[in-house]
Structures are given as C-alpha cells and as structure tokens.
Design a protein around this motif. Structure first.
Motif, PDB file in Angstrom:
ATOM      1  N   GLN A  68      35.177  35.597  44.256  1.00 20.49           N
ATOM      2  CA  GLN A  68      35.773  34.637  45.162  1.00 20.49           C
ATOM      3  C   GLN A  68      36.195  35.412  46.408  1.00 20.49           C
ATOM      4  OE1 GLN A  68      35.859  31.476  44.510  1.00 20.49           O
ATOM      5  NE2 GLN A  68      35.133  31.616  42.409  1.00 20.49           N
ATOM      6  N   GLU A 115      46.461  41.056  42.209  1.00 18.63           N
ATOM      7  CA  GLU A 115      46.265  39.605  42.226  1.00 18.63           C
ATOM      8  C   GLU A 115      44.945  39.261  42.916  1.00 18.63           C
ATOM      9  OE1 GLU A 115      49.576  37.919  44.250  1.00 18.63           O
ATOM     10  OE2 GLU A 115      50.988  38.229  42.600  1.00 18.63           O
ATOM     11  N   SER A 119      41.821  37.487  41.124  1.00 17.95           N
ATOM     12  CA  SER A 119      41.427  36.202  41.704  1.00 17.95           C
ATOM     13  C   SER A 119      39.974  36.232  42.149  1.00 17.95           C
ATOM     14  CB  SER A 119      42.315  35.861  42.908  1.00 17.95           C
ATOM     15  OG  SER A 119      43.655  35.691  42.527  1.00 17.95           O
ATOM     16  N   SER A 122      35.208  36.233  39.240  1.00 22.82           N
ATOM     17  CA  SER A 122      35.017  34.848  38.812  1.00 22.82           C
ATOM     18  C   SER A 122      35.299  34.659  37.330  1.00 22.82           C
ATOM     19  CB  SER A 122      33.596  34.385  39.133  1.00 22.82           C
ATOM     20  OG  SER A 122      32.642  35.222  38.496  1.00 22.82           O
ATOM     21  N   ARG A 147      52.236  34.938  39.439  1.00 22.98           N
ATOM     22  CA  ARG A 147      50.828  34.711  39.757  1.00 22.98           C
ATOM     23  C   ARG A 147      49.945  35.704  39.014  1.00 22.98           C
ATOM     24  NH1 ARG A 147      46.467  31.841  40.346  1.00 22.98           N
ATOM     25  NH2 ARG A 147      44.953  32.696  41.804  1.00 22.98           N
ATOM     26  N   LEU A 151      47.048  34.979  36.088  1.00 18.54           N
ATOM     27  CA  LEU A 151      45.666  35.458  36.131  1.00 18.54           C
ATOM     28  C   LEU A 151      45.305  36.232  34.867  1.00 18.54           C
ATOM     29  CD1 LEU A 151      45.667  36.570  39.866  1.00 18.54           C
ATOM     30  CD2 LEU A 151      44.298  34.712  38.902  1.00 18.54           C
TER      31      LEU A 151
END
Length: 208
Positions: A68, A115, A119, A122, A147, A151
């Motif tokens: 991403q 993070e 993130s 994928s 956060r 994940l």
C-alpha cells in the motif's frame, strides 16, 4: 427408532453453533456497515502497487510483495525493509535488519515507521515479520501505539494464529481502553475460533 431420534437431536445441536455464528455475523454486519458508509475512492489514487516497475514475479518465480502507499516521511524505511523481506530470512535476521534500517532512516520515529511498514505490506506471509517487529520494540524499550497493536493483531488473525492473537490482546487490554477497531478484530477472532460465548460478549462493546 431411538437411534434415528438421537441422530436428529445430534444434528440439531451441531447446527446450533452455525446458526449462532450466522446470527452474530448478521448483527455485526448491520451494526458496522449500517452505521458507516464507504467514501468514494480518491481519483487517481492506487490502492496497491508493486515495488518494482513492472510487478509480476521475481526471477525465482516467487510473487513480489504488493504494498500500500507508504507515507512520504517513512518511504525510505519501508522501501529498504520491504526489499529485504522479499527474500527468505530468519526471524533474528529480520529483527537485525529492521533495527538497522530504523537507525538509518527513522531514528526517533520508530513507532510511526513500523506502522507504515505493516500498513504497506498487503498481507504478512509469515509470523516471522510480526514477531521480529515485537522483538525490536522490546529490545529498544519502545511502547507500541494502538495503531501498531491493531496492525499486529490483524496480521496474526490473517495467519490464524489465535493463541498469539489472544496473548497480544491481553497486553492491549492491560493498557486501558480498547479502540473499536481492535474490538472488531476480537469479534472476528472469536468467530474464527467458533467461540460463540466470546463472540456474543463482544457485540455490546461494538455499539459503544
């Protein structure tokens, strides 16, 4: 006749679990997707892109890791770490490399960089990456953000490592209030484990 009746009762009792899970899934879907709407995607934004110009697979035939878009602030770290993760390495080798890349390009911003990395990936291909990230945090005395916890939990859930998921969830709950996004993951883990009581217990918390 008795054997037929017993078989019918056993079949009914076995179906109860599936019915309960289905009802929970319906309630969950109505609760979440009835409350929130999906925003239209931003024009021109690619949801996923390959690190390589052409995509496809590496020379050895293994698929390249799809990423991403990473934040610009940590793109150098994400590119370097992701390039290393394409090859097969031990958990300790991954930990050492992540520590090195954090020192080189994300000093003082380690949590945000990790993070961005998780993130960007994928889908984790093994637990080694997730465990290496946790080892980096422990050895450097860093405290994960909610956060980052999310994940990691999402990765363990995708890999169906429910024991590790539960262990990490206990750590999260010890930190205080659990955010809704993690409560959703907890419900998914309960359904995946066919733990109806735990799944039902999760539902009221999602409405808060």
């Amino acid at each position: 006749r008795m054997s037929l009746v017993e078989a019918a009762v056993d079949a009914f009792l076995g179906a109860q679990t599936e019915i309960i899970v289905f009802m929970i899934a319906v309630c969950f879907h109505s609760l979440i997707f009835g409350k929130y709407r999906f925003a239209a995607p931003t024009k021109g934004l690619k949801l996923a892109k390959d690190l390589s110009p052409r995509g496809g697979s590496d020379r050895d035939g293994s698929p390249r890791q799809l990423l991403q878009p990473a934040s610009c602030a940590h793109s150098a770290f994400v590119r370097a770490a992701s390039s290393f993760l394409r090859s097969n390495h031990s958990q300790e080798e991954i930990r050492v490399e992540l520590s090195k890349q954090l020192e080189l390009s994300a000093a003082g911003k380690e949590i945000e960089a990790l993070e961005a990395l998780l993130s960007a990936i994928s889908k984790p291909t093994s637990a080694k990456v997730l465990t290496a990230v946790r080892a980096v945090l422990q050895m450097q005395g860093l405290h994960p953000s909610m956060r980052l916890y999310e994940l990691l939990l999402r990765g363990y859930l995708a890999l169906r490592l429910l024991d590790v998921f539960s262990e990490l969830l206990t750590e999260v709950e010890a930190r205080g209030a659990v955010p809704p996004s993690i409560k959703v993951l907890t419900l998914r883990a309960s359904v995946q484990a066919s733990d109806c009581e735990a799944a039902i217990a999760c539902v009221p918390g999602l409405a808060s």
